[in-house]
Design an enzyme around this catalytic site. Structure first.
Site, mmCIF file in Angstrom:
data_model
loop_
_atom_site.group_PDB
_atom_site.id
_atom_site.type_symbol
_atom_site.label_atom_id
_atom_site.label_comp_id
_atom_site.label_asym_id
_atom_site.label_seq_id
_atom_site.Cartn_x
_atom_site.Cartn_y
_atom_site.Cartn_z
ATOM 1 C CB SER A 252 -0.886 -0.003 1.243
ATOM 2 O OG SER A 252 -0.051 0.117 2.376
ATOM 3 C CE LYS A 253 1.349 8.079 -1.553
ATOM 4 N NZ LYS A 253 1.066 9.219 -2.234
ATOM 5 N NE ARG A 254 0.473 0.638 6.243
ATOM 6 C CZ ARG A 254 0.826 -0.575 6.597
ATOM 7 N NH1 ARG A 254 1.908 -0.776 7.308
ATOM 8 N NH2 ARG A 254 0.098 -1.621 6.258
ATOM 9 C CG HIS A 255 3.828 -1.456 2.649
ATOM 10 N ND1 HIS A 255 2.523 -1.804 2.464
ATOM 11 C CD2 HIS A 255 4.182 -1.927 3.861
ATOM 12 C CE1 HIS A 255 2.096 -2.467 3.522
ATOM 13 N NE2 HIS A 255 3.072 -2.552 4.374
ATOM 14 N N GLY A 256 5.215 2.115 0.086
ATOM 15 C CA GLY A 256 5.928 2.581 -1.109
ATOM 16 C C GLY A 256 5.217 2.235 -2.407
#
Ligand code: GLU
Length: 480
Positions: A252-256
Site C-alpha cells: 500500500s502507499k505506506r510501504h511505497g
C-alpha cells in the site's frame, strides 16, 4: 485451483512479449516490474517486446495518464519494439472475433436481463450454493433470438474436464471447467470486454509469452477458453507473484506503492537504482546485487523468478540509491541537482562539489539539500539552531577566524584543515568549537558537509564575506 510444479519452454516461435498497462494515472512500481521482466525476457531470448496501452476505460485513459506511463518507462530505460499499440483502436477487430465465435457456435447471444441475473444470484445466496451463470440462451438457436431486445455475447465455456496451464513461474495450475462461467465477450452496447480484447490483441500482435502479475492467473483460464475456441496457438504464461510490503501485507502507499514518477520526483531515486531494485525484487542470480542493463539482459530468465511474493524494502532501495549516486558521473548529478534547485546555478561549481556531497546522500533530495549552501545569497537566512549557536562568544571567535583566514593563501581542504587545527590548539579549544560557528556562518545551518570542504568549495572571498557578516570583533580579541 490446483497447482503442481513443472514448466515448458516455447522453443519453436521467436519470443514476443508485451507489456500491457492500463493508464490509471501512474506507472505503479508493481507494474513497472512486470514491464521490466517482460522486456528483459524478450531481450534475453533475442526476441521482441511490445508496448500496448490498454486504454479502453475512456474516463481514465487521458493523454496525461498515458504520458505518465511512457515517461516512466523511458526514464527506466525500457525501450519497446515498434510503435506503441493502443487497445481502443482495435475495438472493431475485437467485435469481429466475437462475431466469428457466434458464427462458429462457440458463443451465443444471451438475453438474460440484469434483474434476472440478480434474482438468480440472490437465490443461490439464500440456498448457500455457489452462483454460476447457466444461461438458457446457451443452446437457443438463432431463430429463437428475440428481435429488438438487448443482449450480451457470451462464450460457451466447456462444462466438463479441466483447463490447465503450465505456468513458467507457478508450475502446473489447473481449474475445473465447471468453475468457469460463460463470461461476456461483448457488452450490450457492443463494446468488447477486457477478457476478449486482451486475447485478440495478444494473438494479433504475435505474443508468445505473457508475463504479468499473478492477480491475472484466474483470467488466464478464461482467456484460454477464447484462444481454444478460435483454435489459436496458446501463449506461454508466467504469472509473477505480487509485491508485498516489508511486513508481508499487500503493498500500500505506506510501504511505497507509488508511481515511478514519485520515486524520481518525491524520493529522489536514480533510474539505475530503481531498475536494479525492481530487477532483484522477485528475481535472483546467486548473491549478485548489481547489474548493468546489459548484464541484466544477459542473466535474466524466468527460472530465476521465485514463487512467493517479494517484500518491498524502502531502506534497501535507498541504500542502493546511495550507492548509485556515489557511482554516478558528477556532471550528470550536477545537472539533476540544478533542476531540483530550480534557479540558474553554476553547474561547474556544483559538479566540483559532487565528490564531497555525494558521499553523504542516499537520495537526490539530500544531495540537493547538501548543495544548497553553495548558492545562498548573503545575508544568509539562519536556521533557529544556527541562530542560537551564534552567541557573542561564537561571533567573537568568528572574528578571530576571519583575521587568520584572510592571511591564508593555500585554500585547499588540507591546508585549511591544518590551519584551523593549529588555531584550535593555540586557543586550547576543541576543533568542534571552531567548526560549529563557522558552519552556521557559512551555511546558515548546523549540519553540512565537512567544514573544510565547505570553505574550499565556497572559495576564499565568499567564505570570508559570509564569516564577516556574522562576526563581531571584541576588544579583547587577540590576533591568532
Ligand atoms: N491492462 C492490464 C493491467 O494493467 C494487464 C492485462 C494483462 O497483462 O493481461 O492490469
Amino acid at each position: 485451483m490446483a497447482r503442481d510444479s513443472g514448466s515448458t519452454a516455447n522453443a519453436e516461435r521467436p519470443v514476443v512479449t508485451r507489456f500491457a498497462p492500463s493508464p490509471t494515472g501512474m506507472l505503479h512500481i508493481g507494474n513497472a516490474r512486470t514491464g521490466l521482466f517482460s522486456w528483459l525476457f524478450a531481450r534475453h531470448h533475442g526476441g521482441k517486446t511490445l508496448l500496448r496501452i490498454e486504454d479502453t476505460d475512456k474516463a481514465r485513459s487521458t493523454d496525461e495518464a498515458i504520458q505518465v506511463i511512457l515517461d516512466g518507462l523511458d526514464w527506466l530505460g525500457l525501450e519497446f519494439d515498434g510503435h506503441t499499440y493502443y487497445q481502443s483502436q482495435f475495438e472493431a477487430r475485437h467485435a469481429e472475433v466475437a462475431n466469428e465465435l457466434l458464427e462458429k457456435g462457440a458463443a451465443y447471444r444471451c438475453y438474460l436481463t440484469q434483474e434476472e441475473l440478480a434474482a438468480r444470484r440472490e437465490k443461490a445466496r439464500e440456498e448457500r450454493k455457489p452462483f454460476h451463470i447457466r444461461s438458457e440462451w446457451r443452446d437457443a438457436s438463432p431463430s429463437d433470438w428475440p428481435e429488438g431486445q438487448s443482449y450480451v455475447v457470451r462464450i460457451k465455456t466447456p462444462r466438463d474436464g479441466e483447463t490447465a496451464i503450465e505456468d513458467l513461474v507457478q508450475g502446473r495450475v489447473s481449474v475445473k471447467n465447471s468453475e468457469i462461467d460463460d463470461f461476456v465477450l461483448l457488452r450490450s452496447d457492443g463494446s468488447p470486454t477486457y477478457m476478449l480484447a486482451v486475447v485478440v490483441d495478444d494473438h494479433d500482435m504475435g505474443v508468445t509469452h505473457i508475463i504479468r502479475g499473478d492477480d491475472h492467473l484466474n483470467n488466464a483460464f478464461r482467456q484460454l477458453a477464447i484462444i481454444q475456441a478460435m483454435d489459436w496457438p496458446e501463449p506461454e504464461y508466467a504469472h509473477i507473484p505480487l509485491i508485498h510490503g516489508n511486513d508481508g501485507a499487500k503493498l500500500s502507499k505506506r510501504h511505497g506503492a507509488m508511481g515511478v514518477r514519485a520515486y524520481r520526483d518525491e524520493l529522489g531515486i536514480l533510474p539505475e537504482a530503481l531498475f536494479n531494485y525492481l530487477l532483484r525484487l522477485g528475481w535472483g542470480y546467486g548473491d549478485r546485487e548489481e547489474f548493468t542493463q546489459d548484464e541484466a539482459v544477459e542473466f535474466f530468465d524466468i527460472s530465476g523468478v521465485g514463487k512467493s511474493p517479494s517484500r518491498f524494502d524502502m531502506k534497501k532501495l535507498l541504500n542502493l540509491n546511495g550507492h548509485y549516486i556515489r557511482e554516478a558521473d558528477n556532471t550528470r548529478l550536477a545537472a539533476l541537482v540544478a533542476d531540483r534547485i530550480g534557479q540558474s546555478v553554476d553547474i561547474e561549481l556544483l559538479a566540483s562539489a559532487m565528490p564531497v556531497l555525494k558521499t553523504r546522500a542516499r537520495d537526490m533530495i539530500e544531495l540537493a539539500d547538501g548543495a544548497a549552501f553553495l548558492f545562498k545569497q548573503r545575508p544568509l537566512d539562519l536556521t533557529d539552531k544556527a541562530q542560537a549557536l551564534l552567541d557573542s562568544d561564537a561571533r567573537g571567535l568568528l572574528a578571530q577566524i576571519s583575521g587568520r583566514l584572510v592571511k591564508q593563501n593555500d585554500w585547499t581542504t588540507e591546508a585549511l584543515e591544518a590551519s584551523l587545527k593549529e588555531m584550535a590548539e593555540t586557543l586550547g579549544l576543541g576543533l568542534g568549537k571552531l567548526a560549529q560557528p563557522l558552519r552556521a556562518a557559512l551555511t546558515g545551518q548546523t549540519t553540512s558537509p565537512g567544514i573544510f570542504d565547505v570553505l574550499s568549495l565556497l572559495g576564499k572571498d565568499e567564505s570570508l564575506a559570509r564569516i564577516d557578516a556574522q562576526a563581531i570583533p571584541s576588544n579583547q580579541t587577540a590576533e591568532i
